[in-house]
Design a protein around this motif. Sequence first.
Motif, short mmCIF file in Angstrom:
data_model
loop_
_atom_site.label_atom_id
_atom_site.label_comp_id
_atom_site.label_asym_id
_atom_site.label_seq_id
_atom_site.Cartn_x
_atom_site.Cartn_y
_atom_site.Cartn_z
N LYS A 77 0.78 -1.38 0.02
CA LYS A 77 0.00 0.03 -0.08
C LYS A 77 0.79 1.28 -0.05
N SER A 78 2.05 1.24 -0.62
CA SER A 78 2.73 2.37 -0.60
C SER A 78 2.65 3.39 -1.92
N ASN A 79 2.91 4.51 -1.75
CA ASN A 79 2.87 5.44 -3.18
C ASN A 79 4.00 5.02 -4.25
N THR A 80 3.60 4.43 -5.26
CA THR A 80 4.53 4.07 -6.20
C THR A 80 4.32 5.06 -7.48
N SER A 81 3.72 6.20 -7.40
CA SER A 81 3.60 7.22 -8.52
C SER A 81 5.03 7.48 -9.27
N GLN A 82 6.04 7.24 -8.62
CA GLN A 82 7.28 7.79 -8.96
C GLN A 82 7.56 6.70 -10.27
N ILE A 83 7.24 5.37 -9.91
CA ILE A 83 7.63 4.22 -11.10
C ILE A 83 6.78 4.47 -12.20
N GLN A 84 5.37 5.13 -11.96
CA GLN A 84 4.55 5.27 -13.39
C GLN A 84 5.32 6.77 -14.06
N ARG A 85 5.68 7.63 -13.28
CA ARG A 85 6.33 8.99 -13.94
C ARG A 85 7.64 8.30 -14.71
N GLN A 86 8.20 7.64 -14.15
CA GLN A 86 9.49 7.04 -15.03
C GLN A 86 9.23 6.22 -16.27
N LEU A 87 8.23 5.39 -16.11
CA LEU A 87 7.83 4.45 -17.06
C LEU A 87 7.39 5.38 -18.38
N GLU A 88 6.69 6.27 -17.82
CA GLU A 88 6.09 7.25 -19.09
C GLU A 88 7.21 8.27 -19.75
N ARG A 89 8.32 8.29 -19.11
CA ARG A 89 9.28 9.22 -19.54
C ARG A 89 10.42 8.21 -20.28
N ASN A 90 10.45 6.70 -20.13
CA ASN A 90 11.38 6.07 -20.59
C ASN A 90 10.75 4.83 -21.11
N PRO A 91 10.63 4.85 -22.49
CA PRO A 91 9.85 3.57 -23.23
C PRO A 91 10.75 2.28 -23.10
N HIS A 92 12.10 2.49 -22.81
CA HIS A 92 12.76 1.08 -22.80
C HIS A 92 12.56 0.36 -21.71
N ARG A 93 11.64 0.88 -20.71
CA ARG A 93 11.25 0.30 -19.40
C ARG A 93 10.02 -0.33 -19.60
N GLN A 94 9.32 0.19 -20.73
CA GLN A 94 7.87 -0.27 -20.78
C GLN A 94 7.94 -1.76 -21.73
N CYS A 95 6.84 -2.60 -21.63
CA CYS A 95 6.45 -3.89 -22.46
C CYS A 95 5.59 -3.59 -23.43
N PHE A 96 5.87 -4.45 -24.29
CA PHE A 96 4.74 -4.41 -25.52
C PHE A 96 3.44 -5.01 -24.77
N GLU A 97 2.19 -4.45 -25.59
CA GLU A 97 1.05 -4.71 -25.19
C GLU A 97 0.75 -6.47 -25.38
N GLU A 98 1.28 -6.75 -26.50
CA GLU A 98 1.19 -8.19 -26.89
C GLU A 98 2.21 -8.76 -27.27
N VAL A 99 2.52 -10.14 -26.78
CA VAL A 99 3.93 -10.72 -26.88
C VAL A 99 3.57 -12.21 -27.22
N THR A 100 4.51 -12.84 -27.87
CA THR A 100 4.61 -14.28 -28.33
C THR A 100 5.92 -14.73 -27.88
N ARG A 101 6.24 -16.01 -28.09
CA ARG A 101 7.60 -16.67 -27.76
C ARG A 101 8.46 -16.00 -28.72
N GLY A 102 9.82 -16.17 -28.18
CA GLY A 102 11.05 -15.67 -29.01
C GLY A 102 11.93 -14.58 -28.33
N SER A 103 13.00 -13.96 -29.04
CA SER A 103 13.85 -13.27 -28.48
C SER A 103 13.86 -11.94 -29.34
N TYR A 104 13.59 -10.86 -28.80
CA TYR A 104 13.55 -9.58 -29.40
C TYR A 104 14.85 -8.77 -29.16
#
Length: 407
Positions: free
Chosen positions: A195-222
């Motif tokens: 129940k901690s405040n994790t808003s800083q994680i969300q802000r950093q995710l929005e600024r850095n797409p390299h830390r984001q995931c693809f919405e849909e994935v399949t097996r393999g190596s990207y």
Amino acid sequence: LPLVSAVDVSLYRQGAPISSYKVGPRCYFWTGKMSPKLLWLDSEWEYPKPEETLNITIQTKSFQSEFDLRTYDPEGVLFHGDTHNGSHWIVFGLRNGQPELQINNDYSQIALSFGEKINDGQWHRLVLRSEKSRILLLVDGKSVLNITILPNVGLEDEIIRLRIAVGGLLFNSTQLLIPFRHPLDACIRDWEWVKSNTSQIQRQLERNPHRQCFEEVTRGSYFAGRGAAVFRGGDFLGKAEKQRGWTFGVKLGFRSTNEYGFLVGILSTDHNPLLRLEITHQPQMGLLLTVGSQTLFLPTYRPLCEWGFVSLNVSEYGLELKLNDELVSGPVSAQNYQLIRQAWLTSDTLIFLGSLPSTPRLLEVGWSGFVGCMKDILVQEKVMDFDNVLFKHKSIKSHSCPSDRPN
């Protein structure tokens, strides 16, 4: 394998140079959409560095953390929590696709793997709850673990400071009760950490797409075109290979974003190129195999954005290169054949996927990083397991590829 173990991997950490990013025809856009609501856990390979570390002050009667998890990776760390200046800790991860819990305090040391495999690429809701001396784990609403840690150490009314490391460890991995193999290529969403405040994680995710995931994935190596995965050639050396009539073979499936890019190479440990396979569009689109000073070109008249399956063979009788149903062959000189044969049989080789090291010699040769996906990679009929890699650039997603359709 002393020759390979002495390799300085810091050269690979630099990634592909800007000069290797070529401009050329692009395939249609299939690479999927990234989401700022999905946190990718596996951004570091050499050591399980946390994606986020939270410092929380809590009353210890009961607390819980929960999140949705999606992964194809069978092994790695999900999170590490500790108290009492690190002397009491809990590590939650996956091993063989099953949840695993490791607990260490002044009174007990416990390592448990349990439940069904959840590395199926689907979303699963995980809830880890501590209630006094009991620990419970729920997967998709079902209880898969309910244990009591004895003795009850009497901390019910104590205020403690808790650290939570998401996707990594707060100490050296040698302190684990049972070591994990490398960080986990996984995504989490809808998290709640005590129940901690994790808003800083969300802000950093929005600024850095390299830390984001693809919405849909399949097996393999990207591969993002910024670095390589490097394997020891000796790991794929069979006992029968030293017989006469030696043949070297590679098979892999690939799907490219661009109509160019380096797929696979065999280099000596001093980075002398022995074999290279790459996608090219000059003078026309196709695959180019280079063995020593000789080349073999396979033209293709279909888009390489679709999945293609390539195999190559080097033998004393010549070179063969096949893409799906298209096959070409050509001669190989005795000198080039013996050069790669001798290096391979003495374990004096490294296998590079997706990119090459930025040495002066290789920069003169010219190459471009591969952007796209690979799967079903075999060297000498042995599967390439990314959990046994010598080095993996942080931009590579080892067990997941973007998908153009929902799971």
